[in-house]
Design an enzyme around this catalytic site. Structure first.
Site, PDB file in Angstrom:
ATOM      1  CG  ASP A   8       1.587  10.407 -11.245  1.00 61.73           C
ATOM      2  OD1 ASP A   8       0.483  10.361 -10.661  1.00 61.73           O
ATOM      3  OD2 ASP A   8       2.055   9.424 -11.879  1.00 61.73           O
ATOM      4  CG  HIS A   9      -0.371  12.405 -15.037  1.00 58.46           C
ATOM      5  ND1 HIS A   9       0.975  12.140 -14.870  1.00 58.46           N
ATOM      6  CD2 HIS A   9      -0.870  11.374 -15.767  1.00 58.46           C
ATOM      7  CE1 HIS A   9       1.280  11.010 -15.495  1.00 58.46           C
ATOM      8  NE2 HIS A   9       0.171  10.523 -16.034  1.00 58.46           N
ATOM      9  CB  CYS A  65       1.715   7.644  -8.748  1.00 58.53           C
ATOM     10  SG  CYS A  65       2.281   6.031  -8.172  1.00 58.53           S
ATOM     11  N   GLY A  66      -0.630   6.468  -9.947  1.00 61.56           N
ATOM     12  CA  GLY A  66      -1.665   5.546 -10.405  1.00 61.56           C
ATOM     13  C   GLY A  66      -1.757   4.311  -9.519  1.00 61.56           C
ATOM     14  CB  THR A  67       0.339   1.481  -9.137  1.00 64.59           C
ATOM     15  OG1 THR A  67       1.641   2.079  -9.277  1.00 64.59           O
ATOM     16  CG2 THR A  67      -0.200   1.106 -10.506  1.00 64.59           C
ATOM     17  N   GLY A  68       0.719   3.762  -6.801  1.00 60.88           N
ATOM     18  CA  GLY A  68       1.493   3.935  -5.560  1.00 60.88           C
ATOM     19  C   GLY A  68       2.881   3.326  -5.670  1.00 60.88           C
ATOM     20  N   GLY A  70       5.352   3.357  -8.302  1.00 63.35           N
ATOM     21  CA  GLY A  70       6.458   4.193  -8.790  1.00 63.35           C
ATOM     22  C   GLY A  70       6.869   5.224  -7.747  1.00 63.35           C
ATOM     23  CG  MET A  71       4.242   8.327  -6.284  1.00 62.48           C
ATOM     24  SD  MET A  71       5.278   9.792  -6.518  1.00 62.48           S
ATOM     25  CE  MET A  71       4.035  10.964  -7.100  1.00 62.48           C
ATOM     26  CG  HIS A  98       5.036  -4.196  12.778  1.00 63.96           C
ATOM     27  ND1 HIS A  98       4.949  -5.576  12.675  1.00 63.96           N
ATOM     28  CD2 HIS A  98       4.153  -3.840  13.738  1.00 63.96           C
ATOM     29  CE1 HIS A  98       4.049  -6.016  13.541  1.00 63.96           C
ATOM     30  NE2 HIS A  98       3.544  -4.985  14.197  1.00 63.96           N
ATOM     31  NE  ARG A 132       8.026  -8.415  17.543  1.00 64.42           N
ATOM     32  CZ  ARG A 132       6.905  -7.917  18.078  1.00 64.42           C
ATOM     33  NH1 ARG A 132       6.939  -7.282  19.233  1.00 64.42           N
ATOM     34  NH2 ARG A 132       5.747  -8.061  17.465  1.00 64.42           N
ATOM     35  CG  HIS A 133       8.434  -3.729  15.592  1.00 65.31           C
ATOM     36  ND1 HIS A 133       8.156  -4.829  14.808  1.00 65.31           N
ATOM     37  CD2 HIS A 133       7.517  -3.741  16.588  1.00 65.31           C
ATOM     38  CE1 HIS A 133       7.108  -5.461  15.291  1.00 65.31           C
ATOM     39  NE2 HIS A 133       6.694  -4.832  16.388  1.00 65.31           N
TER      40      HIS A 133
HETATM   41  C1  RB5 Z   1       1.227   7.045 -14.884  1.00 65.46           C
HETATM   42  O1  RB5 Z   1       0.548   6.619 -16.017  1.00 65.46           O
HETATM   43  C2  RB5 Z   1       1.531   5.853 -13.992  1.00 65.46           C
HETATM   44  O2  RB5 Z   1       2.520   5.056 -14.581  1.00 65.46           O
HETATM   45  C3  RB5 Z   1       1.992   6.316 -12.617  1.00 65.46           C
HETATM   46  O3  RB5 Z   1       1.005   7.114 -12.055  1.00 65.46           O
HETATM   47  C4  RB5 Z   1       2.267   5.253 -11.578  1.00 65.46           C
HETATM   48  O4  RB5 Z   1       1.215   4.336 -11.508  1.00 65.46           O
HETATM   49  C5  RB5 Z   1       3.574   4.622 -11.622  1.00 65.46           C
HETATM   50  O5  RB5 Z   1       3.946   3.841 -10.737  1.00 65.46           O
END
Ligand code: RB5
Length: 151
Positions: A8-9, A65-68, A70-71, A98, A132-133
């Site tokens: 995303d952005h 994404c910002g945190t990984g 949501g993706m 694994h 096993r995995h």
């Molecule tokens: C966008 O602001 C942010 O919410 C997105 O990049 C991501 O971190 C969501 O999981």
């Protein structure tokens, strides 16, 4: 290996850096967007990468994404996708060895580009260990089948 990339952005700049990293490592990025800092919705790109992996256009995917998070949540809604949100190299390797992860998710607001490079390197240079995995991954697939219908 051909690797589908999406962001995303918030992940756009790191995703472009990852594309360059992959080329340097001898891999072929398949860049599915986004292509600017303009605000977009991460599920739209998660599904593009998931489809590219499932239909064999790419051997694996990387989403930023910002945190990984949501993706990873979005990609994991697609049956057959095992997406891992990772911010350390040990987990990147274990996700492949694994869990047979086929999508790596990185948070651009969590890790810098140096650590992202090491995470990507660990992910793309590791393979599923089986044994096993494999039994455990098969159980994940069974859960997916059991709860996969829309209710
Ligand atoms: C966008 O602001 C942010 O919410 C997105 O990049 C991501 O971190 C969501 O999981």
């Amino acid at each position: 290996m051909k690797i589908a990339l999406g962001s995303d952005h918030a992940g756009f700049r790191l995703k472009e850096e990852v594309a360059e990293m992959l080329k340097e490592m001898g891999h072929e990025p398949l860049n599915l967007g986004t292509f600017s800092d303009e605000s977009v919705d991460y599920p739209d790109f998660a599904v593009k990468v998931a489809e590219a992996v499932l239909d064999g256009q790419a051997g694996a995917g990387i989403l930023v994404c910002g945190t990984g998070l949501g993706m990873a949540m979005s990609a994991n809604k697609v049956p057959g996708i095992r997406a891992a949100a990772v911010s350390d190299t040990f987990s990147a390797r274990a996700a492949r060895e694994h869990n047979d992860a086929n999508v790596l998710c990185i948070g651009a607001r969590v890790v810098g580009s140096g650590l992202a490079r090491d995470i990507v390197t660990a992910f793309v240079s590791s393979s599923f260990l089986g044994g096993r995995h494999a039994r455990r991954v098969a159980k994940m697939t069974a859960i997916e089948k059991r709860f996969g219908e829309v209710r």
